[in-house]
Design an enzyme around this catalytic site. Structure first.
Site, short mmCIF file in Angstrom:
data_model
loop_
_atom_site.label_atom_id
_atom_site.label_comp_id
_atom_site.label_asym_id
_atom_site.label_seq_id
_atom_site.Cartn_x
_atom_site.Cartn_y
_atom_site.Cartn_z
N SER A 75 -4.08 -7.31 16.77
CA SER A 75 -4.65 -7.59 15.47
C SER A 75 -4.50 -6.34 14.23
CB SER A 75 -6.29 -7.84 15.54
OG SER A 75 -6.40 -9.03 16.33
N LYS B 23 -17.66 -11.83 22.60
CA LYS B 23 -17.57 -13.29 21.92
C LYS B 23 -18.91 -13.70 22.00
CE LYS B 23 -12.63 -13.80 22.32
NZ LYS B 23 -11.58 -14.86 22.50
N ASP C 261 -9.61 -19.61 16.79
CA ASP C 261 -8.83 -19.94 17.87
C ASP C 261 -8.79 -21.21 17.56
OD1 ASP C 261 -8.10 -17.50 19.34
OD2 ASP C 261 -9.52 -17.82 20.67
P1 NAP Z 1 -10.87 -17.53 30.72
O1 NAP Z 1 -12.03 -18.08 29.82
O2 NAP Z 1 -10.85 -16.47 31.80
O3 NAP Z 1 -10.20 -19.03 31.49
C1 NAP Z 1 -9.19 -18.88 32.36
C2 NAP Z 1 -8.55 -20.21 32.70
O4 NAP Z 1 -7.50 -20.01 33.25
C3 NAP Z 1 -9.51 -21.08 33.61
O5 NAP Z 1 -9.15 -22.10 33.20
C4 NAP Z 1 -8.93 -20.59 34.73
O6 NAP Z 1 -9.37 -21.74 35.64
C5 NAP Z 1 -7.62 -20.70 34.85
N1 NAP Z 1 -6.70 -19.77 35.65
C6 NAP Z 1 -7.01 -18.44 35.93
N2 NAP Z 1 -6.04 -18.29 36.80
C7 NAP Z 1 -5.34 -19.31 37.22
C8 NAP Z 1 -4.60 -19.67 38.35
N3 NAP Z 1 -4.09 -18.63 39.38
N4 NAP Z 1 -4.13 -21.10 38.82
C9 NAP Z 1 -4.77 -21.96 37.86
N5 NAP Z 1 -5.74 -21.50 36.77
C10 NAP Z 1 -6.14 -20.40 36.52
O7 NAP Z 1 -9.66 -17.27 29.67
P2 NAP Z 1 -9.47 -17.52 28.26
O8 NAP Z 1 -10.01 -16.61 27.16
O9 NAP Z 1 -9.46 -19.00 28.18
O10 NAP Z 1 -7.60 -17.14 28.08
C11 NAP Z 1 -6.81 -17.76 28.90
C12 NAP Z 1 -5.30 -17.36 28.57
O11 NAP Z 1 -5.17 -17.66 27.23
C13 NAP Z 1 -5.42 -15.95 28.68
O12 NAP Z 1 -4.16 -15.43 29.15
C14 NAP Z 1 -5.32 -15.07 27.17
O13 NAP Z 1 -4.80 -13.92 27.15
C15 NAP Z 1 -4.47 -16.32 26.41
N6 NAP Z 1 -5.19 -16.45 25.17
C16 NAP Z 1 -3.96 -16.48 24.22
C17 NAP Z 1 -4.62 -16.76 22.81
C18 NAP Z 1 -3.42 -16.93 21.65
O14 NAP Z 1 -3.86 -16.67 20.31
N7 NAP Z 1 -2.33 -16.94 21.90
C19 NAP Z 1 -5.94 -16.82 22.68
C20 NAP Z 1 -6.97 -16.66 23.35
C21 NAP Z 1 -6.38 -16.69 24.81
P3 NAP Z 1 -10.60 -21.62 36.94
O15 NAP Z 1 -11.62 -22.26 36.10
O16 NAP Z 1 -10.37 -22.42 37.94
O17 NAP Z 1 -10.98 -20.31 36.89
#
Ligand code: NAP
Length: 266
Positions: free
Chosen positions: A16, A64, A100
């Site tokens: 950011s 958050k 987001d």
């Molecule tokens: P989060 O709340 O921890 O959620 C993680 C998600 O990934 C859950 O649905 C989890 O499933 C799933 N998951 C994790 N490991 C897995 C595996 N080995 N196999 C299958 N599913 C798996 O995280 P979040 O904040 O939503 O972020 C998710 C990703 O998005 C991160 O990589 C983050 O860096 C990225 N992100 C990107 C942006 C962007 O602007 N591009 C913004 C926000 C986040 P379960 O429920 O089964 O654990």
């Protein structure tokens, strides 16, 4: 000078400051964007001084949700998602947003146009998936959720329906597939969140993972002729939405993207 900051722990990795400071420099704005490390459980103690020092905040893990009860008002985006990633201190009042949601929706609309009646399958049921699913639902899309932990997908789907979302019936193929899990992220870049045989050339495939920038899922989608949207697009556009909230400016997306790409390479 107006000061802004990203607060979280860790914050060292945050892109950011690079993105926002690049915009301030390009537009000649007397503003600065900093990183402030605030440890878990310390939000309540630090909030008054943050409010005194800054015009707006980006909020990341682990604050958050913790920041929400400290705010005077919540935008609809924050209420629906249940998490705040942007705080505005305009006019002495504090208001929380979830940018987001707009980041994901704007990234998709730039490629496919209107999301109305589009059939969208979201992979994941975490924080990012919630923002994306609610954002797309508000645009009139039909939503399906798949998650490793099925119960979480079912709970999110129920919440979406309660908010008036239409469910994707799975009778026809999805128009848009979105990876909102962390699968495919470095150090395991060879993983995909779904069997790539599921991909069809008519689909638009978005991956919100941005490290690597071209994930295995996006590579496979491109091979099959799908339109693709990478994770940096969402990151840039959620930041642009924050700049609109704080300063009422339309940020130059190319300047933000180049700054983020430079950060990824370092
Ligand atoms: P989060 O709340 O921890 O959620 C993680 C998600 O990934 C859950 O649905 C989890 O499933 C799933 N998951 C994790 N490991 C897995 C595996 N080995 N196999 C299958 N599913 C798996 O995280 P979040 O904040 O939503 O972020 C998710 C990703 O998005 C991160 O990589 C983050 O860096 C990225 N992100 C990107 C942006 C962007 O602007 N591009 C913004 C926000 C986040 P379960 O429920 O089964 O654990």
């Amino acid at each position: 000078m107006k000061k802004f900051a990203v607060i979280g722990d860790p914050v060292q990795h945050s892109m950011s400051p690079a993105m926002h400071n690049a915009v301030f420099a390009k537009l000649g704005l007397d503003c600065i964007f900093e990183k402030v490390r605030i440890q878990k459980g310390r939000m309540e103690n630090e909030f008054a001084s943050l409010r005194a020092d800054y015009s707006g905040l980006s909020v990341t893990i682990p604050h958050k949700i913790a920041v929400m009860p400290l705010l005077d008002k919540l935008d609809k985006s924050a209420e629906l998602v249940g998490a705040v990633n942007c705080v505005d201190f305009d006019g002495g009042k504090s208001k929380g947003y979830n940018t987001d949601m707009a980041g994901a929706v704007d990234s998709l609309k730039a490629v496919v146009g209107s999301l109305k009646n589009k059939k969208i399958l979201v992979l994941g049921a975490g924080g990012a998936a919630r923002a994306i699913a609610f954002g797309c639902a508000l645009e009139g899309a039909e939503i399906g959720i798949w998650n490793r932990t099925e119960k979480k997908a079912a709970v999110l789907m129920e919440e979406l329906k309660k908010a008036g979302a239409r469910a994707w019936k799975q009778k026809e193929p999805a128009d848009i597939l979105i990876n909102a899990t962390s699968v495919g992220m470095s150090p395991l870049p060879e993983e995909t969140p779904i069997d790539t045989d599921f991909l069809e050339s008519s689909m638009t495939v978005m991956d919100i993972v941005y490290n690597p920038l071209e994930t295995k899922l996006l590579k496979e989608a491109k091979k099959r002729g799908c339109a693709t949207v990478d994770g940096l697009e969402m990151l840039v556009r959620q930041g642009a939405k924050a700049l609109d909230i704080w300063l009422g400016i339309e940020a130059p997306l190319n300047v933000m993207r180049k700054a983020a790409e430079r950060e990824l390479k370092t």
